[in-house]
Motif scaffolding. Sequence first.
Motif, mmCIF file in Angstrom:
data_model
loop_
_atom_site.group_PDB
_atom_site.id
_atom_site.type_symbol
_atom_site.label_atom_id
_atom_site.label_comp_id
_atom_site.label_asym_id
_atom_site.label_seq_id
_atom_site.Cartn_x
_atom_site.Cartn_y
_atom_site.Cartn_z
ATOM 1 N N GLY A 116 34.589 49.120 44.707
ATOM 2 C CA GLY A 116 35.888 49.022 45.351
ATOM 3 C C GLY A 116 37.010 49.479 44.452
ATOM 4 O O GLY A 116 36.903 49.448 43.221
ATOM 5 N N THR A 117 38.099 49.927 45.075
ATOM 6 C CA THR A 117 39.307 50.279 44.336
ATOM 7 C C THR A 117 40.517 49.818 45.128
ATOM 8 O O THR A 117 40.474 49.737 46.369
ATOM 9 C CB THR A 117 39.386 51.800 44.077
ATOM 10 O OG1 THR A 117 40.539 52.084 43.300
ATOM 11 C CG2 THR A 117 39.449 52.580 45.388
ATOM 12 N N GLY A 127 44.296 46.999 31.619
ATOM 13 C CA GLY A 127 43.518 46.232 30.652
ATOM 14 C C GLY A 127 43.064 44.884 31.147
ATOM 15 O O GLY A 127 42.126 44.303 30.602
ATOM 16 N N GLU A 128 43.701 44.362 32.191
ATOM 17 C CA GLU A 128 43.259 43.080 32.741
ATOM 18 C C GLU A 128 41.855 43.215 33.317
ATOM 19 O O GLU A 128 41.498 44.249 33.890
ATOM 20 C CB GLU A 128 44.216 42.604 33.844
ATOM 21 C CG GLU A 128 45.591 42.210 33.350
ATOM 22 C CD GLU A 128 46.492 41.738 34.468
ATOM 23 O OE1 GLU A 128 47.494 41.081 34.172
ATOM 24 O OE2 GLU A 128 46.203 42.040 35.649
ATOM 25 N N ASP A 175 37.534 38.234 48.126
ATOM 26 C CA ASP A 175 38.472 38.396 47.017
ATOM 27 C C ASP A 175 38.897 39.843 46.856
ATOM 28 O O ASP A 175 38.280 40.765 47.387
ATOM 29 C CB ASP A 175 37.870 37.835 45.722
ATOM 30 C CG ASP A 175 36.808 38.745 45.124
ATOM 31 O OD1 ASP A 175 36.775 38.862 43.895
ATOM 32 O OD2 ASP A 175 36.022 39.324 45.894
ATOM 33 N N LEU A 176 39.948 40.059 46.078
ATOM 34 C CA LEU A 176 40.518 41.382 45.900
ATOM 35 C C LEU A 176 39.879 42.097 44.716
ATOM 36 O O LEU A 176 39.129 41.502 43.944
ATOM 37 C CB LEU A 176 42.035 41.260 45.695
ATOM 38 C CG LEU A 176 42.785 40.401 46.725
ATOM 39 C CD1 LEU A 176 44.280 40.416 46.425
ATOM 40 C CD2 LEU A 176 42.508 40.864 48.142
ATOM 41 N N MET A 177 40.216 43.396 44.556
ATOM 42 C CA MET A 177 39.646 44.179 43.466
ATOM 43 C C MET A 177 40.226 43.765 42.119
ATOM 44 O O MET A 177 39.605 43.890 41.087
ATOM 45 C CB MET A 177 39.899 45.670 43.669
ATOM 46 C CG MET A 177 39.533 46.255 45.021
ATOM 47 S SD MET A 177 37.844 46.016 45.557
ATOM 48 C CE MET A 177 37.968 44.646 46.679
ATOM 49 N N GLU A 209 35.552 43.228 37.681
ATOM 50 C CA GLU A 209 36.712 43.978 38.134
ATOM 51 C C GLU A 209 37.682 44.165 36.966
ATOM 52 O O GLU A 209 37.799 43.296 36.106
ATOM 53 C CB GLU A 209 37.405 43.277 39.305
ATOM 54 C CG GLU A 209 37.795 41.831 39.038
ATOM 55 C CD GLU A 209 38.250 41.094 40.286
ATOM 56 O OE1 GLU A 209 39.343 40.498 40.243
ATOM 57 O OE2 GLU A 209 37.502 41.104 41.283
ATOM 58 N N TRP A 210 38.343 45.301 36.935
ATOM 59 C CA TRP A 210 39.258 45.565 35.839
ATOM 60 C C TRP A 210 40.340 46.534 36.293
ATOM 61 O O TRP A 210 40.171 47.281 37.252
ATOM 62 C CB TRP A 210 38.511 46.130 34.631
ATOM 63 C CG TRP A 210 37.983 47.517 34.769
ATOM 64 C CD1 TRP A 210 38.517 48.650 34.242
ATOM 65 C CD2 TRP A 210 36.802 47.941 35.490
ATOM 66 N NE1 TRP A 210 37.750 49.743 34.574
ATOM 67 C CE2 TRP A 210 36.693 49.345 35.335
ATOM 68 C CE3 TRP A 210 35.818 47.257 36.233
ATOM 69 C CZ2 TRP A 210 35.655 50.075 35.912
ATOM 70 C CZ3 TRP A 210 34.792 47.987 36.803
ATOM 71 C CH2 TRP A 210 34.719 49.369 36.635
ATOM 72 N N ALA A 211 41.481 46.491 35.584
ATOM 73 C CA ALA A 211 42.608 47.378 35.873
ATOM 74 C C ALA A 211 42.549 48.557 34.911
ATOM 75 O O ALA A 211 42.773 48.398 33.711
ATOM 76 C CB ALA A 211 43.921 46.627 35.734
#
Length: 264
Positions: free
Chosen positions: A110-111, A49-50, A39-41, A75-77
């Motif tokens: 991860g980023t 905020g997601e 899966d992705l970051m 994980e968060w933005a």
Amino acid sequence: MKLLYTILFSLFIYTFSFAQVSILPKPAKVKHAEPLYLDLMRDLGARKGEAEFNVGYGTGRFKNRVEHHTFVEYEWAVANRLGLEIEIPVLFAKDDLGHSTNRVEGLKFGTQYTFLVDEKRQTSLAIGYVHEMEFGKSNPNVRNTPLFEGLISSPFFIAAKNFNQISTLIYTGPEFEYGFKSREMQTNFVLNANIHYMVPNSSHYIGIENDMRMEHGHLEYIMRPQAKLALSPQIAVGLVCGVPIKSDEFQMDFMTRLIWEPKF
């Protein structure tokens, strides 16, 4: 009274400022189907905020052993289009001779940054980096066992494009493994190609994740049929099975992940 007027004026300014921010248009974002095994970051084009919590379990059969994996992932933005991730994977394994291994495998960070979001062409492009610190294998007969035995460094590139309800995505890049004791560097290469059908007006999708890996000059290719079922707007479950197309050790596996995306 002067203090009261000051407080009321401050509240008015704060409310007005919040309203101004809230009516700003959201940054562009294209909805792609995210691979469930690798899966992705964060979503491509993630908005500040997601966030997302994942808890997963998987079991796999190899030539001479059985492995069970669990993981916790957050994980968060932190900014528009910029996602961060931390994951703690845990391994429970037993070989055919009865030897067991139960340990936390390491810490994974991860980023990911989406540098292109094209709504007209339904295309997103991103780059990122994953860094994993591998915990040393504990041995009660050896004193001063090091906490970490090595690291894995993985820069990557992502390209995703939708064709109506068909979502395609490629994740690729080198993988550098370094052992602290041996002081040796091993370079692998990863190519993860995906195609999914996204069910209209929902967050459900089904598809295939093609997981290819070049290691020690040998290609391993695992095909992973999968499905994501949205149980509510915030909660979903992912189901993945692995079928070997080309592998010397791998025989089959199954993984499920519970996904929670809190409102922001």
